[in-house]
Design a protein around this motif. Structure first.
Motif, PDB file in Angstrom:
ATOM      1  N   VAL A  29       8.221  23.377  37.505  1.00  0.00           N
ATOM      2  CA  VAL A  29       7.719  22.102  36.985  1.00  0.00           C
ATOM      3  C   VAL A  29       6.284  22.284  36.494  1.00  0.00           C
ATOM      4  O   VAL A  29       5.391  22.628  37.268  1.00  0.00           O
ATOM      5  CB  VAL A  29       7.769  20.998  38.064  1.00  0.00           C
ATOM      6  CG1 VAL A  29       7.167  19.701  37.530  1.00  0.00           C
ATOM      7  CG2 VAL A  29       9.207  20.762  38.528  1.00  0.00           C
TER       8      VAL A  29
ATOM      9  N   MET B  11      11.672  22.453  23.930  1.00  0.00           N
ATOM     10  CA  MET B  11      12.507  21.899  24.998  1.00  0.00           C
ATOM     11  C   MET B  11      13.821  22.634  25.220  1.00  0.00           C
ATOM     12  O   MET B  11      14.760  22.093  25.791  1.00  0.00           O
ATOM     13  CB  MET B  11      12.773  20.418  24.727  1.00  0.00           C
ATOM     14  CG  MET B  11      11.507  19.567  24.782  1.00  0.00           C
ATOM     15  SD  MET B  11      11.816  17.796  24.895  1.00  0.00           S
ATOM     16  CE  MET B  11      12.619  17.491  23.334  1.00  0.00           C
TER      17      MET B  11
ATOM     18  N   LEU C  37      10.395  25.315  27.734  1.00  0.00           N
ATOM     19  CA  LEU C  37      11.300  24.825  28.759  1.00  0.00           C
ATOM     20  C   LEU C  37      12.666  25.489  28.598  1.00  0.00           C
ATOM     21  O   LEU C  37      13.012  25.971  27.523  1.00  0.00           O
ATOM     22  CB  LEU C  37      11.442  23.304  28.676  1.00  0.00           C
ATOM     23  CG  LEU C  37      10.159  22.485  28.848  1.00  0.00           C
ATOM     24  CD1 LEU C  37      10.477  20.989  28.819  1.00  0.00           C
ATOM     25  CD2 LEU C  37       9.427  22.858  30.128  1.00  0.00           C
TER      26      LEU C  37
ATOM     27  N   HIS D 248      11.791  23.942  33.801  1.00  0.00           N
ATOM     28  CA  HIS D 248      12.776  23.057  33.189  1.00  0.00           C
ATOM     29  C   HIS D 248      12.237  21.640  33.021  1.00  0.00           C
ATOM     30  O   HIS D 248      12.900  20.791  32.411  1.00  0.00           O
ATOM     31  CB  HIS D 248      14.068  23.036  34.016  1.00  0.00           C
ATOM     32  CG  HIS D 248      13.955  22.270  35.304  1.00  0.00           C
ATOM     33  ND1 HIS D 248      14.393  20.984  35.441  1.00  0.00           N
ATOM     34  CD2 HIS D 248      13.443  22.619  36.507  1.00  0.00           C
ATOM     35  CE1 HIS D 248      14.162  20.567  36.678  1.00  0.00           C
ATOM     36  NE2 HIS D 248      13.581  21.531  37.339  1.00  0.00           N
ATOM     37  N   VAL D 249      11.044  21.370  33.530  1.00  0.00           N
ATOM     38  CA  VAL D 249      10.427  20.046  33.410  1.00  0.00           C
ATOM     39  C   VAL D 249       8.957  20.212  33.062  1.00  0.00           C
ATOM     40  O   VAL D 249       8.287  21.114  33.580  1.00  0.00           O
ATOM     41  CB  VAL D 249      10.553  19.242  34.727  1.00  0.00           C
ATOM     42  CG1 VAL D 249       9.617  18.033  34.728  1.00  0.00           C
ATOM     43  CG2 VAL D 249      11.977  18.770  34.945  1.00  0.00           C
TER      44      VAL D 249
ATOM     45  N   THR E 162      12.290  17.178  29.477  1.00  0.00           N
ATOM     46  CA  THR E 162      13.281  18.103  30.009  1.00  0.00           C
ATOM     47  C   THR E 162      14.334  18.323  28.941  1.00  0.00           C
ATOM     48  O   THR E 162      14.384  17.599  27.942  1.00  0.00           O
ATOM     49  CB  THR E 162      13.906  17.571  31.317  1.00  0.00           C
ATOM     50  OG1 THR E 162      14.624  18.625  31.974  1.00  0.00           O
ATOM     51  CG2 THR E 162      14.842  16.400  31.049  1.00  0.00           C
ATOM     52  N   HIS E 163      15.201  19.293  29.144  1.00  0.00           N
ATOM     53  CA  HIS E 163      16.170  19.597  28.095  1.00  0.00           C
ATOM     54  C   HIS E 163      17.280  18.560  28.017  1.00  0.00           C
ATOM     55  O   HIS E 163      17.612  18.061  26.940  1.00  0.00           O
ATOM     56  CB  HIS E 163      16.785  20.979  28.317  1.00  0.00           C
ATOM     57  CG  HIS E 163      17.840  21.314  27.302  1.00  0.00           C
ATOM     58  ND1 HIS E 163      17.540  21.539  25.981  1.00  0.00           N
ATOM     59  CD2 HIS E 163      19.202  21.399  27.399  1.00  0.00           C
ATOM     60  CE1 HIS E 163      18.666  21.773  25.303  1.00  0.00           C
ATOM     61  NE2 HIS E 163      19.675  21.681  26.141  1.00  0.00           N
TER      62      HIS E 163
ATOM     63  N   LEU F 160      12.089  17.938  42.141  1.00  0.00           N
ATOM     64  CA  LEU F 160      12.522  18.382  40.809  1.00  0.00           C
ATOM     65  C   LEU F 160      12.778  19.880  40.774  1.00  0.00           C
ATOM     66  O   LEU F 160      13.434  20.374  39.851  1.00  0.00           O
ATOM     67  CB  LEU F 160      11.476  18.012  39.757  1.00  0.00           C
ATOM     68  CG  LEU F 160      11.208  16.515  39.556  1.00  0.00           C
ATOM     69  CD1 LEU F 160      10.100  16.307  38.539  1.00  0.00           C
ATOM     70  CD2 LEU F 160      12.477  15.788  39.129  1.00  0.00           C
TER      71      LEU F 160
ATOM     72  N   ALA G 191      17.669  21.002  39.009  1.00  0.00           N
ATOM     73  CA  ALA G 191      17.271  21.708  37.784  1.00  0.00           C
ATOM     74  C   ALA G 191      18.476  21.971  36.891  1.00  0.00           C
ATOM     75  O   ALA G 191      18.429  21.766  35.662  1.00  0.00           O
ATOM     76  CB  ALA G 191      16.573  23.013  38.150  1.00  0.00           C
TER      77      ALA G 191
ATOM     78  N   MET H 235      19.728  18.730  35.280  1.00  0.00           N
ATOM     79  CA  MET H 235      18.806  18.204  34.275  1.00  0.00           C
ATOM     80  C   MET H 235      18.867  18.991  32.975  1.00  0.00           C
ATOM     81  O   MET H 235      18.364  18.541  31.945  1.00  0.00           O
ATOM     82  CB  MET H 235      17.381  18.179  34.831  1.00  0.00           C
ATOM     83  CG  MET H 235      17.188  17.141  35.931  1.00  0.00           C
ATOM     84  SD  MET H 235      15.511  17.069  36.598  1.00  0.00           S
ATOM     85  CE  MET H 235      14.641  16.219  35.269  1.00  0.00           C
ATOM     86  N   ARG H 236      19.487  20.157  32.983  1.00  0.00           N
ATOM     87  CA  ARG H 236      19.701  20.919  31.743  1.00  0.00           C
ATOM     88  C   ARG H 236      20.994  20.516  31.042  1.00  0.00           C
ATOM     89  O   ARG H 236      21.189  20.871  29.874  1.00  0.00           O
ATOM     90  CB  ARG H 236      19.733  22.425  32.032  1.00  0.00           C
ATOM     91  CG  ARG H 236      18.422  23.006  32.462  1.00  0.00           C
ATOM     92  CD  ARG H 236      18.417  24.526  32.366  1.00  0.00           C
ATOM     93  NE  ARG H 236      19.355  25.187  33.257  1.00  0.00           N
ATOM     94  CZ  ARG H 236      19.122  25.496  34.521  1.00  0.00           C
ATOM     95  NH1 ARG H 236      17.974  25.155  35.072  1.00  0.00           N
ATOM     96  NH2 ARG H 236      20.029  26.122  35.249  1.00  0.00           N
TER      97      ARG H 236
ATOM     98  N   ARG I 132      13.891  14.274  25.581  1.00  0.00           N
ATOM     99  CA  ARG I 132      14.843  15.354  25.826  1.00  0.00           C
ATOM    100  C   ARG I 132      15.522  15.782  24.540  1.00  0.00           C
ATOM    101  O   ARG I 132      15.339  15.166  23.476  1.00  0.00           O
ATOM    102  CB  ARG I 132      15.886  14.887  26.851  1.00  0.00           C
ATOM    103  CG  ARG I 132      16.426  13.472  26.701  1.00  0.00           C
ATOM    104  CD  ARG I 132      17.640  13.352  25.817  1.00  0.00           C
ATOM    105  NE  ARG I 132      18.783  13.963  26.445  1.00  0.00           N
ATOM    106  CZ  ARG I 132      20.010  13.923  25.956  1.00  0.00           C
ATOM    107  NH1 ARG I 132      20.258  13.275  24.805  1.00  0.00           N
ATOM    108  NH2 ARG I 132      21.009  14.514  26.548  1.00  0.00           N
TER     109      ARG I 132
END
Length: 603
Positions: free
Chosen positions: A258, A315, A347, A397-398, A407-408, A427, A433, A436-437, A479
């Motif tokens: 992060v 991103m 990211l 990733h953030v 984030t992605h 996070l 993680a 969130m991708r 994103r």
């Protein structure tokens, strides 16, 4: 009779949903029968006739037959687009462990759920009635269609979704978002770019890395070293911090995966934000040139007290689909980080999910299809692929800037959020993680857990995003991940949550992409974010189209400098197109086989 909203925009969204809903049931058994298509067209005409006969208040009268023909034609064109959308789902990326059929079926279920949610209870019953007619339109109700009908009924009674905290953070009313028609610039290049614009060696090399691959290996190791150093400096700084409000006054730092950039109250900032690039090197180069990022970086270094602090945020999803993944987009991105590690932030996207396959000890991608790694492994030794795998695992990733979270993909699934501490350190949880991708926003307020659990690429609703962001003290999520043809979209936009989707790969005549690529329908976009005044200062966001075309020209892009290089690139594009076509054919065959087990034969 299904009755549409009196609001034209809502009515159009409802009609789109009805069409998608009915098409889903046509496709769910693996075969869209002509009788089912005729039934859907009949439903469209009935809804249109009722609308024309019962116009909203204030609507101008007109010839009935002409209006019916006009609206019916419009919505039948929409039906064709929905069919294309379903087919496009077959091209979407899925994890290595998930079948395309499972992914497509889950997405279709979600869209049906969204459609149901846009109608009141009485209208839902009418939609079910229309569905019952469709189920028997081809003479039989397929088990897959009946199963989906029962599942939707169950989903409508869901009670999932987190409650938002009471201390809500309103989107600042002075946060201004503008969509520009263009960001003019004079096309140019620079020696810095030219020395990087060299193709990889051809197949059949003698085992030596060669100059290009050796330099790429060095760039990978350099970034790994930088990330380790940045993590050491940021160790423990996020511990015990629940909200971004507690970060004020801190210097930027990286803790695990992060990035935290607390805006200083006396410093102004200018962020250039780029979404998915997917091998479109011309888009990356154009965005850097249009935003004048390198010039702004030079100005800041010369006068940091007065010049805006420039940041470049990429991103994720640097690979696949386009021609210049490893040798173009990634190569330049890694060099930019080495050039300005405090100003360039990479990211991780889902296309950077690499792993070692235990069956053959080979580095592979968790995404299917994955054209870049398949082409790259023909010229790159295993040690280089391992280096990329290690680098991708180390990428953040953030990135949090003030109350904006980059984030992605999106947010974690409901259950993951509830089981975590729901503070900033959470996070870094591996499952958080990963999700969130992969996740995508939905037009619904809440997506039930059952739907979320069906696919890695699950959906989340507005209230779920609101609860997640506000728990952290954020109000805006920016994103990529989702191919949207307009390149930029505000998905959620109210007083409590704002979500912006950005896609930076595409271009109808972009030679970085195969001619048959669906990405050519995308207008690639980028963002400029200007901010001053600390955590809750003034923020302006400009969304602008990427002027990629000049960078398909050899004058401004050395990848196109000689005919042989261009022919090689076209060969790569053909390979990419073939791989996508094969993946699509496999997905369609899989859908047919799963829908009709009797069609399977022993070989």
């Amino acid at each position: 009779m299904l009755v549409l909203s009196t609001d034209p925009d809502v009515a159009q969204e409802q009609m789109s949903g009805i069409i998608f809903y009915l098409v889903t049931f046509g496709y769910i058994d693996g075969h869209f029968d002509p009788s089912e298509m005729a039934f859907i067209k009949d439903v469209i005409r009935q809804v249109v006739e009722y609308r024309v006969d019962h116009p909203p208040e204030g609507a101008e009268p007109g010839d009935r037959d002409e209006q019916i023909a006009l609206y019916a034609g419009y919505f039948e064109d929409m039906l064709k687009l929905v069919e294309e959308e379903v087919i496009d789902l077959m091209h979407e990326s899925v994890t290595e462990e998930e079948s395309h059929q499972d992914f497509v079926t889950s997405k279709l279920r979600q869209r049906c759920f969204e459609t149901f949610g846009s109608f009141d209870e009485e209208q839902q019953k009418l939609l079910i009635s229309a569905l019952n007619g469709l189920l028997w339109a081809d003479g039989e109700a397929h088990p897959a269609e009946l199963k989906l009908r029962h599942e939707l009924s169950d989903l409508l009674n869901h009670t999932d979704g987190e409650e938002a905290p009471t201390d809500r953070v309103l989107v600042p009313r002075h946060m201004k978002i503008t969509e520009l028609d263009a960001l003019p610039h004079e096309p140019s290049t620079h020696d810095y770019f030219k020395k990087l614009e060299r193709h990889l060696p051809g197949e059949g090399f003698d085992g030596d890395l060669g100059d290009e691959l050796a330099r790429d290996q060095a760039a990978v190791l350099t970034l790994q070293t930088l990330l380790r150093q940045q993590r050491r400096l940021g160790r423990g700084k996020l511990d015990g911090i629940k909200r971004v409000d507690d970060l004020s006054g801190m210097a930027p730092f990286l803790q695990e995966h992060v990035w935290v950039l607390p805006p200083h109250p006396v410093q102004s900032y200018e962020l250039t934000v780029i979404g998915d690039l997917h091998g479109c090197y011309s888009c990356l180069k154009a965005a850097i040139q249009q935003s004048a990022f390198l010039e702004r970086l030079e100005a800041y270094r010369a006068d940091p007290m007065n010049a805006p602090n420039p940041k470049l945020v990429l991103m994720g999803d640097y690979l696949d689909r386009g021609r210049f993944g490893f040798d173009g987009v990634l190569r330049l991105a890694l060099r930019l980080v080495a050039l300005a590690p405090d100003h360039v932030h990479l990211l991780r996207g889902n296309h950077e999910d690499f792993f070692v396959d235990p069956r053959n000890d080979r580095v592979d991608s968790a995404v299917r299809p994955a054209e870049s790694i398949e082409a790259f492994r023909k010229v790159a030794p295993p040690v280089l692929l391992l280096s990329y795998r290690d680098l991708f695992n180390a990428l953040p990733h953030v990135l949090i800037f003030g109350r904006i979270l980059f984030t992605h993909g999106g947010i974690p699934a409901d259950g993951v959020v509830e089981n975590a501490d729901r503070d900033l350190p959470s996070l870094n949880e591996p499952m958080t993680a990963f999700q969130m991708r992969w996740s995508d926003p939905s037009i619904a307020d809440v997506i039930p857990r059952k739907l979320q659990s069906e696919t890695y690429r699950f959906g989340f609703g507005r209230l779920q995003a609101q609860a997640f962001l506000q728990q952290l003290g954020c109000h805006t999520l920016i994103r990529g991940h989702e191919k949207i043809e307009q390149g930029f979209e505000r998905k959620f936009d109210d007083d409590h949550v704002q979500l912006l989707t950005l896609f930076s790969a595409g271009g109808e005549d972009n030679e970085d992409l195969p001619e048959t690529s669906s990405y050519r329908r995308v207008r690639p976009m980028a963002l400029t974010i200007r901010h001053e005044g600390g955590l809750d200062g003034n923020t302006e966001i400009d969304a602008w189209p990427i002027d990629y075309a000049p960078y398909n020209d050899a004058r401004y892009n050395a990848f196109y400098a000689d005919p042989k290089a261009k022919a090689d690139a076209e060969g790569v594009a053909e390979t990419v197109a073939e791989m996508v076509a094969e993946a699509t054919a496999e997905a369609e065959a899989e859908a047919t086989a799963e829908a009709d087990p009797t069609s399977k034969t022993d070989t």
